[in-house]
Design an enzyme around this catalytic site. Structure first.
Site, mmCIF file in Angstrom:
data_model
loop_
_atom_site.group_PDB
_atom_site.id
_atom_site.type_symbol
_atom_site.label_atom_id
_atom_site.label_comp_id
_atom_site.label_asym_id
_atom_site.label_seq_id
_atom_site.Cartn_x
_atom_site.Cartn_y
_atom_site.Cartn_z
ATOM 1 C CG HIS A 1 -18.726 29.405 -20.314
ATOM 2 N ND1 HIS A 1 -19.724 28.265 -20.166
ATOM 3 C CD2 HIS A 1 -19.599 30.518 -20.473
ATOM 4 C CE1 HIS A 1 -20.691 28.456 -20.667
ATOM 5 N NE2 HIS A 1 -20.956 29.867 -20.561
ATOM 6 C CG HIS B 1 -23.016 29.293 -25.057
ATOM 7 N ND1 HIS B 1 -24.425 29.216 -24.652
ATOM 8 C CD2 HIS B 1 -22.134 29.793 -24.182
ATOM 9 C CE1 HIS B 1 -24.473 30.009 -23.497
ATOM 10 N NE2 HIS B 1 -23.244 30.260 -23.004
ATOM 11 C CG ASP C 1 -6.589 8.526 -26.537
ATOM 12 O OD1 ASP C 1 -6.198 7.394 -25.983
ATOM 13 O OD2 ASP C 1 -6.396 8.465 -28.019
ATOM 14 C CG HIS D 1 -25.244 27.457 -19.136
ATOM 15 N ND1 HIS D 1 -24.750 28.081 -17.841
ATOM 16 C CD2 HIS D 1 -24.991 28.188 -20.054
ATOM 17 C CE1 HIS D 1 -24.115 28.976 -18.281
ATOM 18 N NE2 HIS D 1 -24.228 29.122 -19.671
ATOM 19 C CE1 TYR E 1 -0.694 9.984 -28.570
ATOM 20 C CE2 TYR E 1 -0.751 11.887 -26.936
ATOM 21 C CZ TYR E 1 -1.011 11.364 -28.377
ATOM 22 O OH TYR E 1 -1.764 12.074 -29.321
#
Lengths: 234, 234, 234, 234
Positions: free
Chosen positions: D96, D98, D121, D172, D230
């Site tokens: 998490h 910001h 991608d 948020h 890839y």
């Protein structure tokens, strides 16, 4: 000692410049260096983080993108490089990045307008944005076709790959090239800065005019042709 | 030991500040320092990357831009510096960059409006943007004429080069100056920040008003004139 | 050994955080620390670059901004700090910067809308922008009046300086404060980030709604009051 | 020696990547690592600055967010992590932040459109933005409900948490995850870059089209499924 030691080391050094110049996040980029006499080029291995990259991991491939030396899989963009080397005989190095501003212009599917002398010192046209590929091309040999998308864009617009050393591939990202890998890396950084300045210019003045022809011509001639007087000669 | 050792070292030190302050990419900038008594100035050589620059490579030229000392070719902008030194007798150093935000305003061909005290602490007018040159001037002695474009802009607008130590050249990029090279470099960084803040201000509020006259005057007097009280005196 | 050694060192340390956090260019900022029992505060000297700043250069002044200790002239914003300390009895440190995004909002003369939880974790109102001063106030004791402009703004809007620890002064720049200088510096960095996010939010969605009241309340209570559960207590 | 030493060290290392990648200011972020066999996960303590963080401070909690080991209070977002681990059985780490651009899209309450191959991608849909919670959910067990807001968003849109490893929570900020914490951190950085490029794309061309389906499919298959080519395999 590999017979390709020189291009492998050049490719390694040039690849390591990309994170230093802030042009790549993680593995989103690659540089290759060609050896015309041997008919091969050296390129970054696929998916290896720059901080772990070693010169020995650089892969050498031929112009069909077949591995000639190296135990790693080459960059997934290798076929695009191969097509460009095959068609443009005088370029010595190629760079592919997803640098932020150049990629945003590619995603916006717009040429970057020539707004000032920073741009004109390097090329005298807008930076071309090749259109996204047709569905047929995408379903085919994708990276191979990406190369042709670039070649075709230059043909249709009658651009010279020696005068215009950069292109945006619509929806994708930029490619740049040059007489050697160092010049190709230089062009990648110039393109990113020109892309950033062009967006800011339009934000400051949505009616900002393109650079006028006399000024474009003047700046280009400072660096090119018989009357050139910029730099130490080389 | 060169008789110009002092201005060469000052020019070297001032040039090396440009990459530290984030004002140049590659070789896109130069600083010069004048020696009025000798009638010469020291300036960066053309096209030499900052990380390779040595004080010995600094070139000394006279006010006709003729080389007086040094084995390198001087910056391609040397004639512009020469014109400014010749016309403005009290400036001691000049900086030219292609810093991102200031260059974007130059490309947009707009003066930078005075929106706040950050700007007013340094100059009490909008940052002037000289118009692009006429075709005749461009086809002539280009860098020489760039100097006159700046001088003419200040004359027409009745600006003093001691009160306003910065200018944008339309379609091109900024020039700044000062009593010495350190002040000119300081002004180049201030200009870039003021240019960035002004764009952001217009994005936040397209109707943002210019700073009112009482506030412009107040902030300027904090640093200038008999009642000045900012700084340690000098 | 100065009897003000402790606040001088705190002021020095807090001032040195500003360039590390990217909040100041050159000398465009200052931090002060108050000693309530002695009725003085320690503040950065005027016009001294951060890289040259020493703890001994910090100036100690009383609440009339008269020098109590120190041989340098205090920051030109000292009277603004003095007014805030005099009126707000529980704040321990004050920061003034010209940080880019917060200053742009001040120049745009707009409150910063509360758009998300990053903002709501720190204050539950828009960041207030005090209007530019009247001409009368500007012509008077300018920095003194700047303090009153802030105090009056909080009075008129019925804001608490303990709940809202930041303000924009219209046309000028931000001030932040806190129980000590470290908290005031923290608030200066938070304000800059909140200011940047708010502009980006409006660019992504010009109709972006303010945070709804239930969410504002919830986030604030995570850090404040009897039910607080964020952090390690202190 | 803790029986959870391994996940504590992984959580520590992954948390320390966030400031290095420029994804957090101060303490605005956290990473967790799960141990499925033990039914616990290791997560950053609440409110501890990264520069002071030690592996021993990492807190181990069960899927009800109850502390199993550690003397610090766990991140205030712990219940959100717990809900995700409980419902999505194959994810190994959660991040998490910001981060600036991703948070701005969350505040703008918009999905991030898929504009190019950089995005494709990594995922073949727009980055989903879960709507802000109902007032009832906010007044309830807030962080617990944040988890359900994410789970519900994926259910309603029929998204797979193994194909789409990132989400914005409206008003948020973003959450990302992956088979391990390193992949979750990688995704957090990719999301931030994709968020930035998408805003720039819309600024360059407000009518920029989403990536066409053939190209989305092609790029995804380069990294996924039986025909993937890839990377070095793993």
């Amino acid at each position: 000692m590999s017979r390709y030691q020189s291009i492998k080391e050049q490719a390694y050094e040039a690849n390591m410049q990309l994170p230093k110049l802030g042009l790549v996040l993680f593995t989103f980029g690659n540089v290759s260096v060609v050896d015309r006499s041997a008919g091969v080029f050296a390129i970054k291995p696929s998916g290896v983080p720059y901080e772990q990259l070693k010169p020995d991991q650089i892969v050498v491939v031929d112009f069909d993108a077949k591995i000639v030396e190296g135990s790693n899989r080459p960059s997934s963009d290798t076929k695009t490089h191969a097509v460009l080397y095959r068609h443009w005989e005088h370029i010595g190095g190629i760079v592919h990045t997803h640098s932020t501003y150049a990629t945003a212009w590619a995603q916006a599917q717009r040429d970057i307008p020539i707004f000032g002398t920073t741009h004109a010192d390097h090329l005298t046209t807008d930076v071309p944005c090749a259109p996204p590929m047709s569905d047929e091309m995408i379903r085919g040999d994708y990276e191979h076709e990406t190369g042709f998308q670039i070649i075709n864009c230059f043909r249709e617009r009658k651009l010279s790959c020696e005068e215009v050393e950069m292109v945006l591939v619509g929806n994708h990202a930029p490619f740049t090239w040059g007489r050697d890998a160092a010049k190709a890396v230089y062009n990648a950084a110039v393109l990113e800065e020109v892309a950033r300045m062009a967006l800011l210019t339009e934000q400051i003045n949505p009616q900002a005019p393109r650079l006028k022809e006399t000024l474009i011509k003047k700046h280009f001639e400072r660096k090119h042709g018989p009357g050139a007087y910029y730099g130490q000669g080389c």
